[in-house]
Scaffold this active site. Sequence first.
Site, short mmCIF file in Angstrom:
data_model
loop_
_atom_site.label_atom_id
_atom_site.label_comp_id
_atom_site.label_asym_id
_atom_site.label_seq_id
_atom_site.Cartn_x
_atom_site.Cartn_y
_atom_site.Cartn_z
NE ARG A 1 -9.65 -3.23 -2.34
CZ ARG A 1 -9.10 -2.48 -1.38
NH1 ARG A 1 -7.91 -2.78 -0.91
NH2 ARG A 1 -9.71 -1.41 -0.93
CG PHE B 1 -1.96 1.04 1.20
CD1 PHE B 1 -3.16 0.83 0.53
CD2 PHE B 1 -1.75 2.26 1.81
CE1 PHE B 1 -4.12 1.82 0.48
CE2 PHE B 1 -2.71 3.26 1.77
CZ PHE B 1 -3.90 3.04 1.10
C1 LIG Z 1 -5.60 1.11 4.39
C2 LIG Z 1 -4.13 0.93 4.54
C3 LIG Z 1 -3.36 1.94 5.11
C4 LIG Z 1 -3.99 3.26 5.45
O1 LIG Z 1 -3.20 4.04 6.28
P1 LIG Z 1 -3.84 5.36 6.91
O2 LIG Z 1 -2.73 5.96 7.65
O3 LIG Z 1 -4.99 4.91 7.76
O4 LIG Z 1 -4.35 6.22 5.81
C5 LIG Z 1 -2.01 1.68 5.32
N1 LIG Z 1 -1.46 0.50 4.96
C6 LIG Z 1 -2.20 -0.48 4.39
C7 LIG Z 1 -1.57 -1.79 4.02
C8 LIG Z 1 -3.55 -0.29 4.15
O5 LIG Z 1 -4.27 -1.23 3.57
#
Ligand SMILES: *Cc1c(COP(=O)(O)O)cnc(C)c1O
Length: 417
Positions: free
Chosen positions: A376, A130
Amino acid sequence: NMITLQQCEQWDQADELAGFKARFDLPPNTIYLDGNSLGAMPRHAMERAQQVIAQEWRTDLINSWNKAGWWTLPVRLGDQMSSLIGAGQGETIVSDSTSVNLFKVLAAAVNLQKERHPQKKVILAERDSFPTDLYIIEGFNAFFGKDYRLELIDEPADLKTAINDETAVVVLSHVNYRTGYLHDMQATNRLAHEHHALVIWDLCHSAGALPIELKASGSDFAIGCTYKYLNAGPGAPALLWVNPELLDKISQPLSGWWGHKHPFAMSPSYEAASGIERFLCGTQPIVSLSLVACGVDVFLQTDLQAVRRKSLALTDLFIRLVEQECAEFGLRLITPRDHHFRGSHVSFAHEQGYAVVQALIARGVIGDYREPEVMRFGITPLYLSFVDIWQAVQHLKAVLTDREWDKPAYKTRSKVT
Ligand SMILES: *Cc1c(COP(=O)(O)O)cnc(C)c1O
């Protein structure tokens, strides 16, 4: 052996978790396949929000820091959810966001490695992480780790050779947000530790989706969202866990007053709290934080092994039904078939993926889209039935058969996809 609607109805009748759907307040005529992005609202969250605002804030005002336990909420919530992630008491906090928490534990891990293994200069992650995780590592390196190098692997299998004696820290998503690939936590920890590397697990797509054994698997650090599978509410604060064996050897740079040993001594200099509190920074969004307990409450009445069994049954069903009903439309499964490597969502790639998802949403089947071409579908066993999956695939089939996706309105990208 075609799967039929009647077969799905029978599975629902035999489903030991079927009763949990009533614990959530979902809109009518909706099949919600996006609980991996924003979990549904637990029914009692409305009442709890009312209580926090009307009683704790309006009536009790500043007294609530003590009377309602606002101050200790990050630690109490961490303890409350500990069994869901395989943590002990006093090892977890709920605070800030996953992005911010990653910064904190990354700094702690790098700092520890600087003392223990100063020659190690690589932070290892997956290219398909992500993005925020990669951005945070880049930002950290630019400001604090100029001699550190971010190395990206393209396939989970590359870990075996990529983790080596240069690796200081490994940052991995337990379940990949796009493909749904599930890493073997214990095997990865063992591999990393053989090379004296530390591992940070991002649990965003696994906390509340499957049983996690952070401590038993020998993990070092974990972070993760509560607003996805744990149903804590939009933007709710995130979890942060540290192995207790590391805790007194590490510190973190966002040394705000909430992490101080004696915050109300109002001392001009920082002294870190001895426990996991040292990973706190500053004042938390209490209304949002208070609602985290509602989703966790529901999970504590379930058995995560049963949740996992149903999740796999539903993702298996989704895959088999798409193959049975939509075979001619060129959908490509990108989620692992092997249960050992599958999280709790199913992703199919299709060149019109974005428009197909929009057409499905118009029919009340809510999934989402991730670049490139990925549709998804999140599977949340507490509020989805086998018949829901049957119906979702029937809608998908209709969208593809009648080319319902082929409308300009479905091809215009919104800010959030
Ligand atoms: C949803 C997600 C995030 C989101 O991070 P935020 O700080 O809440 O915006 C981070 N890492 C992964 C793997 C996610 O799926």
